[in-house]
Design a protein around this motif. Structure first.
Motif, PDB file in Angstrom:
ATOM      1  N   VAL A  28       0.805  -1.158  -0.050  1.00  0.00           N
ATOM      2  CA  VAL A  28      -0.365  -0.106   0.361  1.00  0.00           C
ATOM      3  C   VAL A  28       0.617   1.609   0.185  1.00  0.00           C
ATOM      4  CG1 VAL A  28      -1.575   1.602   1.739  1.00  0.00           C
ATOM      5  CG2 VAL A  28      -1.526  -1.209   0.584  1.00  0.00           C
ATOM      6  N   ARG A  29       0.441   2.224  -0.675  1.00  0.00           N
ATOM      7  CA  ARG A  29       1.202   3.434  -0.839  1.00  0.00           C
ATOM      8  C   ARG A  29       0.519   4.383  -0.083  1.00  0.00           C
ATOM      9  NH1 ARG A  29       1.647   0.421  -5.505  1.00  0.00           N
ATOM     10  NH2 ARG A  29      -0.387   1.199  -5.846  1.00  0.00           N
ATOM     11  N   VAL A  30       1.844   5.157   0.682  1.00  0.00           N
ATOM     12  CA  VAL A  30       1.059   6.029   1.481  1.00  0.00           C
ATOM     13  C   VAL A  30       1.092   7.782   1.092  1.00  0.00           C
ATOM     14  CG1 VAL A  30      -0.598   4.902   3.046  1.00  0.00           C
ATOM     15  CG2 VAL A  30       1.668   5.951   3.500  1.00  0.00           C
ATOM     16  N   PHE A  31       0.716   8.370   1.470  1.00  0.00           N
ATOM     17  CA  PHE A  31       1.322   9.793   1.453  1.00  0.00           C
ATOM     18  C   PHE A  31       1.211  10.632   2.537  1.00  0.00           C
ATOM     19  CE2 PHE A  31       0.763  14.283  -0.270  1.00  0.00           C
ATOM     20  CZ  PHE A  31       2.158  14.707  -0.007  1.00  0.00           C
ATOM     21  N   MET A  32       1.769  11.131   3.271  1.00  0.00           N
ATOM     22  CA  MET A  32       1.248  12.142   4.680  1.00  0.00           C
ATOM     23  C   MET A  32       0.938  13.547   4.282  1.00  0.00           C
ATOM     24  SD  MET A  32       2.162   9.302   6.149  1.00  0.00           S
ATOM     25  CE  MET A  32       4.056   8.832   6.089  1.00  0.00           C
ATOM     26  N   ARG A 103      12.247  20.003  15.969  1.00  0.00           N
ATOM     27  CA  ARG A 103      11.372  19.459  14.708  1.00  0.00           C
ATOM     28  C   ARG A 103      10.231  18.946  15.124  1.00  0.00           C
ATOM     29  NH1 ARG A 103      15.508  17.277  11.007  1.00  0.00           N
ATOM     30  NH2 ARG A 103      13.723  16.731   9.662  1.00  0.00           N
ATOM     31  N   TRP A 104       9.154  19.382  15.458  1.00  0.00           N
ATOM     32  CA  TRP A 104       7.759  18.515  15.635  1.00  0.00           C
ATOM     33  C   TRP A 104       6.685  18.528  14.026  1.00  0.00           C
ATOM     34  CZ3 TRP A 104       4.100  21.997  13.760  1.00  0.00           C
ATOM     35  CH2 TRP A 104       3.799  23.418  14.470  1.00  0.00           C
ATOM     36  N   CYS A 105       7.168  19.781  13.382  1.00  0.00           N
ATOM     37  CA  CYS A 105       6.224  18.812  12.503  1.00  0.00           C
ATOM     38  C   CYS A 105       6.055  17.369  11.845  1.00  0.00           C
ATOM     39  CB  CYS A 105       6.737  19.579  10.805  1.00  0.00           C
ATOM     40  SG  CYS A 105       8.656  19.816  10.943  1.00  0.00           S
ATOM     41  N   THR A 106       7.395  16.813  12.580  1.00  0.00           N
ATOM     42  CA  THR A 106       7.621  15.401  11.698  1.00  0.00           C
ATOM     43  C   THR A 106       6.907  14.779  12.434  1.00  0.00           C
ATOM     44  OG1 THR A 106       9.641  15.574  10.770  1.00  0.00           O
ATOM     45  CG2 THR A 106       9.079  13.765  11.167  1.00  0.00           C
ATOM     46  N   GLN A 107       6.540  13.988  13.454  1.00  0.00           N
ATOM     47  CA  GLN A 107       5.575  13.889  14.726  1.00  0.00           C
ATOM     48  C   GLN A 107       3.718  14.317  14.489  1.00  0.00           C
ATOM     49  OE1 GLN A 107       7.883  11.071  15.550  1.00  0.00           O
ATOM     50  NE2 GLN A 107       6.584  11.887  17.396  1.00  0.00           N
ATOM     51  N   GLN A 108       3.812  15.640  14.493  1.00  0.00           N
ATOM     52  CA  GLN A 108       3.192  16.020  14.874  1.00  0.00           C
ATOM     53  C   GLN A 108       1.962  15.271  12.993  1.00  0.00           C
ATOM     54  OE1 GLN A 108       1.499  18.265  17.636  1.00  0.00           O
ATOM     55  NE2 GLN A 108      -0.609  16.886  16.368  1.00  0.00           N
ATOM     56  N   LEU A 109       2.711  15.424  12.103  1.00  0.00           N
ATOM     57  CA  LEU A 109       2.096  16.207  10.491  1.00  0.00           C
ATOM     58  C   LEU A 109       2.073  14.529   9.853  1.00  0.00           C
ATOM     59  CD1 LEU A 109       2.952  19.678   8.923  1.00  0.00           C
ATOM     60  CD2 LEU A 109       1.323  18.928  10.584  1.00  0.00           C
ATOM     61  N   CYS A 192       7.331  19.130   2.077  1.00  0.00           N
ATOM     62  CA  CYS A 192       7.321  21.054   2.715  1.00  0.00           C
ATOM     63  C   CYS A 192       7.700  21.734   2.007  1.00  0.00           C
ATOM     64  CB  CYS A 192       7.445  20.479   4.401  1.00  0.00           C
ATOM     65  SG  CYS A 192       6.890  19.776   4.769  1.00  0.00           S
ATOM     66  N   TRP A 193       6.980  23.174   1.670  1.00  0.00           N
ATOM     67  CA  TRP A 193       7.342  24.185   0.611  1.00  0.00           C
ATOM     68  C   TRP A 193       7.376  25.651   1.656  1.00  0.00           C
ATOM     69  CZ3 TRP A 193      11.024  25.546  -2.615  1.00  0.00           C
ATOM     70  CH2 TRP A 193      11.667  26.607  -2.910  1.00  0.00           C
ATOM     71  N   PRO A 194       8.420  25.751   2.050  1.00  0.00           N
ATOM     72  CA  PRO A 194       9.685  25.061   2.155  1.00  0.00           C
ATOM     73  C   PRO A 194       9.845  24.721   3.183  1.00  0.00           C
ATOM     74  CG  PRO A 194       9.684  27.422   2.698  1.00  0.00           C
ATOM     75  CD  PRO A 194       8.077  27.440   2.562  1.00  0.00           C
ATOM     76  N   CYS A 195      10.847  23.824   2.955  1.00  0.00           N
ATOM     77  CA  CYS A 195      11.249  23.227   5.112  1.00  0.00           C
ATOM     78  C   CYS A 195      12.201  23.972   5.593  1.00  0.00           C
ATOM     79  CB  CYS A 195      11.498  21.335   4.363  1.00  0.00           C
ATOM     80  SG  CYS A 195      12.403  21.044   5.395  1.00  0.00           S
ATOM     81  N   ILE A 196      11.782  23.515   6.250  1.00  0.00           N
ATOM     82  CA  ILE A 196      12.634  24.535   8.293  1.00  0.00           C
ATOM     83  C   ILE A 196      14.293  24.293   7.519  1.00  0.00           C
ATOM     84  CG2 ILE A 196      10.782  25.014   9.443  1.00  0.00           C
ATOM     85  CD1 ILE A 196      12.472  22.621  10.924  1.00  0.00           C
TER      86      ILE A 196
END
Length: 246
Positions: A28-32, A103-109, A192-196
């Motif tokens: 299965v392919r998933v995109f976050m 880098r809370w973005c990876t966990q949260q998003l 992510c555009w842009p990434c930090i």
């Protein structure tokens, strides 16, 4: 056992999808979807879906926000082209942007929505990720397989760990799959555009994207308002390194 590929639309995860096809491994392919992607990436995902098959889009849980900030959030989302945008809304909720130290973005998003999806499945999960050792010293130290932190029913598998970039290019060529257009425009990564973590070339690209620059300015201003409500200083998406001490 369900094999699940985390597909970002980048060259490495696409190479992993093509390799799994060559090996005859059903997956299965998933995109976050963070709600903070470049329009070219969304278009490229549609191209990949046509070639590879369905891609499950996972979206993060959205935070509760004060009513008075919603009109400006919606204006920012209109500039970004994502409604709602989880990234925008979580930055406002927290009154801060992700940073190299937080880098809370990876966990949260990404991690949280992925694990929530895994919990709804009726079997154990093998999560395949297109990570290569030569990309960084940190990635070079990763094992090919390991349990996912906090998820006993999920195993992480990195089958491309020892691949070179040339092998990634070769498998694209072998299957006549074109890369995401962002690479051709000078980006070192997609997503992510842009990434930090953007490099100078990506920041130069960003400088030519008037809508995204305006979205960042307005998001910085609104997140700073939320920070001020907690007696915190104004925030910015890109932060200069701390000066050296005398």
């Amino acid at each position: 056992m369900i094999h699940v590929l985390s597909l970002s639309g980048g060259k490495d995860s696409t190479a992993a999808a093509l390799w799994l096809r060559e090996q005859g491994i059903e997956h299965v392919r998933v995109f976050m979807d963070t709600g903070w992607e470049h329009p070219d990436l969304y278009a490229h995902l549609e191209y990949l879906e046509h070639l590879l098959g369905p891609i499950v889009r996972l979206t993060p849980t959205l935070p509760d926000l004060p009513v008075d900030v919603l009109p400006e959030i919606e204006a920012i989302e209109a500039l970004v082209g994502a409604s709602p945008s989880a990234f925008v809304r979580w930055c406002v909720k927290k009154g801060m942007f992700p940073s190299r130290m937080r880098r809370w973005c990876t966990q949260q998003l990404k991690v949280f929505p992925f694990l929530a999806w895994c919990d709804k499945q009726d079997d154990d999960i093998v999560n395949i990720v297109g990570i290569r050792a030569e990309e960084s010293a940190a990635r070079a130290g990763l094992p090919e397989r390991e349990p996912m932190n906090g998820a006993a029913h999920v195993e992480v598998w990195r089958p491309l760990l020892r691949w070179t970039e040339q092998q990634v290019i070769d498998i694209h060529t072998r299957h006549s799959v074109r890369p995401c257009p962002l690479y051709l425009r000078g980006a070192a990564r997609v997503g992510c555009w842009p990434c930090i973590m953007s490099n100078k070339g990506e920041l130069e690209m960003l400088g030519r994207d008037d809508l995204r620059v305006e979205a960042i300015r307005r998001l910085e201003a609104l997140s700073s308002v939320m920070a001020a409500r907690r007696d915190k200083p104004p925030v910015a998406m890109f932060q200069a390194p701390m000066p050296e001490r005398a």
